[in-house]
Motif scaffolding. Structure first.
Motif, short mmCIF file in Angstrom:
data_model
loop_
_atom_site.label_atom_id
_atom_site.label_comp_id
_atom_site.label_asym_id
_atom_site.label_seq_id
_atom_site.Cartn_x
_atom_site.Cartn_y
_atom_site.Cartn_z
N ILE A 23 0.88 -1.18 0.00
CA ILE A 23 0.00 0.00 0.00
C ILE A 23 0.91 1.22 0.00
CG2 ILE A 23 -1.79 1.26 1.23
CD1 ILE A 23 -2.66 -1.49 0.03
N TYR B 135 -5.13 5.18 5.48
CA TYR B 135 -4.93 3.86 4.88
C TYR B 135 -5.11 2.86 6.03
CZ TYR B 135 -2.48 7.12 1.80
OH TYR B 135 -2.16 8.20 1.00
N CYS C 230 -1.20 -4.56 2.76
CA CYS C 230 -2.63 -4.78 2.96
C CYS C 230 -2.83 -5.93 3.94
CB CYS C 230 -3.29 -5.10 1.62
SG CYS C 230 -5.09 -5.31 1.71
N HIS D 35 -8.47 -6.21 2.92
CA HIS D 35 -8.82 -5.15 1.97
C HIS D 35 -8.22 -3.84 2.47
CE1 HIS D 35 -11.88 -4.31 5.06
NE2 HIS D 35 -12.08 -3.13 4.49
N LEU D 36 -8.25 -2.84 1.63
CA LEU D 36 -7.79 -1.51 2.00
C LEU D 36 -8.98 -0.57 2.10
CD1 LEU D 36 -5.56 0.67 2.44
CD2 LEU D 36 -5.70 1.09 -0.03
#
Length: 336
Positions: free
Chosen positions: A219, A265, A290, A300-301
């Motif tokens: 990420i 995030y 992630c 998931h993000l």
């Protein structure tokens, strides 16, 4: 994710039989998506005659034309056991004042396909799930609340995507059917991104983190700024499906981009955060991996921008992405 109590999304269709999707995440004040549709356990009417099957794209016009029997005939048997033709006929008034519906989203999940339409004003929505045989396994008609004042205001900062490669928009958009965060001011314009292959986010044992395509993916920062807050030691939820409501966002990074714009995030993998508070980052710098930490039902993000550091005391801002892109539920994204 709705960073309050992310409800298990069975997309509450009239007596919903087929699970449309169960990606959930953290909300603190969140409630299940509104349905405003009556449930019923009436059995199937025996007076209905066979009619020619229709394509999913034809459903809104059939409802507008009052062809409830035609629609009902395409319910699968399990759905018919819970919803009667009389129930269908009682829903006709919902369409008053509507000239047409526009398809907003399609999403394949576990062999079924989820369709979402809204009317011209964006104040009424239809959601339907068609099973692999083309039968309707769920149907929702719902009034949609809109927030035009904030919908048109986008971030001053232009953001790149927070990842590389191909990802899928599970939740995103400006109504509760395509983005259940939308009813909560603190997360109205949030996104949930997963990775998928052939309509599934995992391969193998669904309870194992390693089965999920998104788990462990890098990420990255979406724009330059300063790291102002983070967590890194919240365990990832395993078996997948268990959730940590005490730590809604799980492991996360918050970046200050100036202009009172803070990107978040969330649900990062434990121990994967590569930055520390005070670091200056550039777009594309790796922040972490992630994960499935916090109030998350699968890897998931959750990505959003707010007007303050504290998610629950701030308001979400609609994101100005590069190339003026807009990612709605069902959109597959190919990031550089």
């Amino acid at each position: 994710m709705n960073l309050n109590r992310k409800p298990t999304i069975l997309l509450h269709l009239i007596c919903m039989v087929t699970i449309v999707g169960t990606l959930t995440a953290c909300t603190r004040d969140g409630q299940d998506p509104p349905t405003n549709i009556a449930s019923s356990s009436h059995t199937t009417s025996s007076s209905i005659v066979d009619v020619k099957p229709f394509q999913p794209e034809e459903l809104p016009d059939l409802l507008l034309q009052g062809k409830n029997e035609t629609v009902y005939q395409q319910f699968n048997e399990q759905f018919k056991q819970q919803v009667s033709l009389k129930d269908m006929e009682q829903l006709s008034a919902f369409h008053e004042g509507v000239q047409s519906y526009t398809l907003k989203s399609t999403m394949k999940l576990s062999g079924s396909t989820n369709y979402i339409w809204s009317d011209e004003q964006g104040t009424k929505g239809i959601q339907a799930v068609f099973d692999p045989e083309g039968r309707i396994s769920g149907l929702l008609l719902v009034p949609l609340e809109t927030f035009p004042e904030t919908d048109v205001k986008k971030t001053a900062t232009t953001f790149a995507l927070p990842f590389h490669g191909e990802w899928f928009t599970f939740w995103g958009g400006t109504n509760v059917l395509v983005n259940y965060h939308y009813e909560h001011p603190s997360q109205r314009y949030a996104y949930d991104f997963v990775q998928q292959k052939d309509g599934s986010s995992y391969q193998g044992d669904a309870t194992q983190l390693s089965s999920y395509y998104a788990f462990g993916q890098p990420i990255v920062a979406s724009a330059p700024g300063k790291v102002v807050e983070l967590k890194d030691q919240i365990p990832d939820n395993e078996p997948v499906g268990t959730m940590n409501e005490k730590e809604p966002a799980g492991n996360y990074v918050v970046i200050d981009h100036g202009n009172k714009e803070y990107s978040l995030y969330a649900h990062l993998q434990k121990g994967s955060v590569k930055v520390k508070v005070g670091d200056q980052v550039h777009a594309g710098d790796i922040l972490g991996l992630c994960g499935n930490s916090g109030n998350s039902s699968e890897p998931h993000l959750h990505f959003q921008v707010s007007n303050g550091v504290n998610l629950f005391e701030s308001e979400s801002i609609r994101i100005q992405f590069e190339n003026n892109a807009d990612y709605i539920q069902g959109t597959t994204i190919k990031a550089p």
